[in-house]
Write an enzyme that holds these catalytic residues in place. Sequence first.
Site, short mmCIF file in Angstrom:
data_model
loop_
_atom_site.label_atom_id
_atom_site.label_comp_id
_atom_site.label_asym_id
_atom_site.label_seq_id
_atom_site.Cartn_x
_atom_site.Cartn_y
_atom_site.Cartn_z
CG ASP A 1 -1.93 1.12 1.19
OD1 ASP A 1 -3.14 0.83 1.14
OD2 ASP A 1 -1.53 2.30 1.22
CG ASP B 1 -2.85 3.39 -2.25
OD1 ASP B 1 -3.87 2.69 -2.10
OD2 ASP B 1 -2.30 3.98 -1.30
CD GLU B 2 -5.05 -0.79 -0.27
OE1 GLU B 2 -5.43 -1.89 0.15
OE2 GLU B 2 -5.67 0.27 -0.12
N1 DCP Z 1 -8.67 8.24 -1.52
C1 DCP Z 1 -9.74 9.11 -1.75
N2 DCP Z 1 -10.76 9.20 -0.84
C2 DCP Z 1 -10.76 8.45 0.29
C3 DCP Z 1 -9.70 7.56 0.53
C4 DCP Z 1 -8.66 7.49 -0.41
O1 DCP Z 1 -9.75 9.80 -2.78
N3 DCP Z 1 -11.76 8.57 1.17
C5 DCP Z 1 -7.56 8.19 -2.48
C6 DCP Z 1 -6.46 9.13 -2.06
C7 DCP Z 1 -5.41 8.25 -1.49
C8 DCP Z 1 -5.59 6.96 -2.26
O2 DCP Z 1 -6.98 6.88 -2.56
O3 DCP Z 1 -4.11 8.79 -1.65
C9 DCP Z 1 -5.15 5.72 -1.50
O4 DCP Z 1 -5.91 5.55 -0.33
P1 DCP Z 1 -5.31 5.01 1.01
O5 DCP Z 1 -6.43 4.63 1.88
O6 DCP Z 1 -4.26 3.98 0.74
O7 DCP Z 1 -4.63 6.30 1.70
P2 DCP Z 1 -3.24 7.00 1.43
O8 DCP Z 1 -2.39 6.22 0.48
O9 DCP Z 1 -3.49 8.41 1.02
O10 DCP Z 1 -2.60 7.02 2.86
P3 DCP Z 1 -1.93 5.81 3.70
O11 DCP Z 1 -0.50 6.21 3.87
O12 DCP Z 1 -2.66 5.77 4.98
O13 DCP Z 1 -2.10 4.57 2.88
MG MG Z 2 -2.14 4.15 0.76
MG MG Z 3 -4.69 2.12 -0.16
#
Ligand code: DCP
Ligand code: MG
Ligand code: MG
Length: 366
Positions: A10, A114-115
């Site tokens: 992730d 992203d996963e």
């Molecule tokens: N995303 C979004 N709205 C949300 C959750 C996520 O648009 N409610 C998008 C933005 C994030 C991406 O999806 O960058 C990936 O989600 P993640 O849950 O993996 O969160 P992040 O990568 O941003 O943070 P982390 O470091 O906690 O994984």
């Molecule tokens: Mg993420």
């Molecule tokens: Mg993610």
Amino acid sequence: MMQRVIIHVDMDYFYAAIEEREKPELRGKAVVVCMLSGRRELSGSVSTCNYIAREFGIRSGIPCSRAKKLNPEAVFLPVRKKFYISVSDRIMEILRRYTDSGENGGSFEQISVDEAFLEITDRAGGDFNLAFELGMQIKKEIKEKEKLTCSIGIGPNKLIAKMASSAKKPDGITAVSPDKLEAFLWPLTVSKLWGIGDVTAKKLQEMNIVTVKDLAEHDVIELISAFGKSRGTWLKQAASGIDNSPLKERGGSEQIGRIATLPEDTLDQELILPLLEKLAGDVIEKLGSRELSFRVVTVTVINSNFRMYTKSRTLNHPVSSKEALLEAAREILSEFLSESKTEFRRVGVRVGGLQEKKGQKSLFDY
Ligand code: DCP
Ligand code: MG
Ligand code: MG
């Protein structure tokens, strides 16, 4: 049977991390990426934010106006979804190369932008120490090529791998081998179990089930009467760390490709191009029979030291012609040639981001 090994990757604060990478002046600042509704300034919700912004209580999903109140100094940026997807496509290409060959089914499953899950049972030979090394290699390659960090979880199945990747964030790596499974899983509160939402968590709480251990030791008949047969058994199994679900290649991540050996090891474009052209023709033929277009072109080369390299291009829109494929493939090849000193032994072409050709009726239309 060999011990199954799954990796879950992730990316860390993905959209905001890409923005930081693109704009070095953002370093050290709270960065918030917003889905703006466009009505008035900051009228949308937070897509994601970097870890500095998280210290102020800013989170995905909250209104941007609230984020602004939590930290007026933060930098607010609009989402650039297409751009993030092109970065995601390249990362998925990197990850795909670490997976098993998938002869017995899927070995790669992208579950969000992203996963992804990677089946590495064969590659790791069932060995969690080797899996850890592979995980470190993945982190290094993504860091080098994309200047981004990720968090990695390694487990005997998808459930554990997924939960392990969030154990140390950002830039973490956590391996949970079968002998460490209970120590990892059981102290957690049930809401941390992947697949348990607010409703289930509340219901469990009412049943006095607080930790995953409580759930694992709970009478399965009672769980079944409260949640139904399939959900009840799933809860009991998940709490025991059991998950036999296979990896599923998603439609969007399906690839069609061909790879072949050159008549001789070479760095001569004149010798490589005819093979590239033939491979591209084969790929187009396969695509054509299924009425598909593509958006991602990937070229793979294996050099005379048997090292494999891949590069991808994401096109602006889906195309389906051999000319378009060859044009992109040639560009990538010439990049490879300008960088490499070791002769190529094999080359491959593949396409991804597949979709039905425009105007093509789906089966449901008939
Ligand atoms: N995303 C979004 N709205 C949300 C959750 C996520 O648009 N409610 C998008 C933005 C994030 C991406 O999806 O960058 C990936 O989600 P993640 O849950 O993996 O969160 P992040 O990568 O941003 O943070 P982390 O470091 O906690 O994984
Ligand atoms: Mg993420
Ligand atoms: Mg993610």
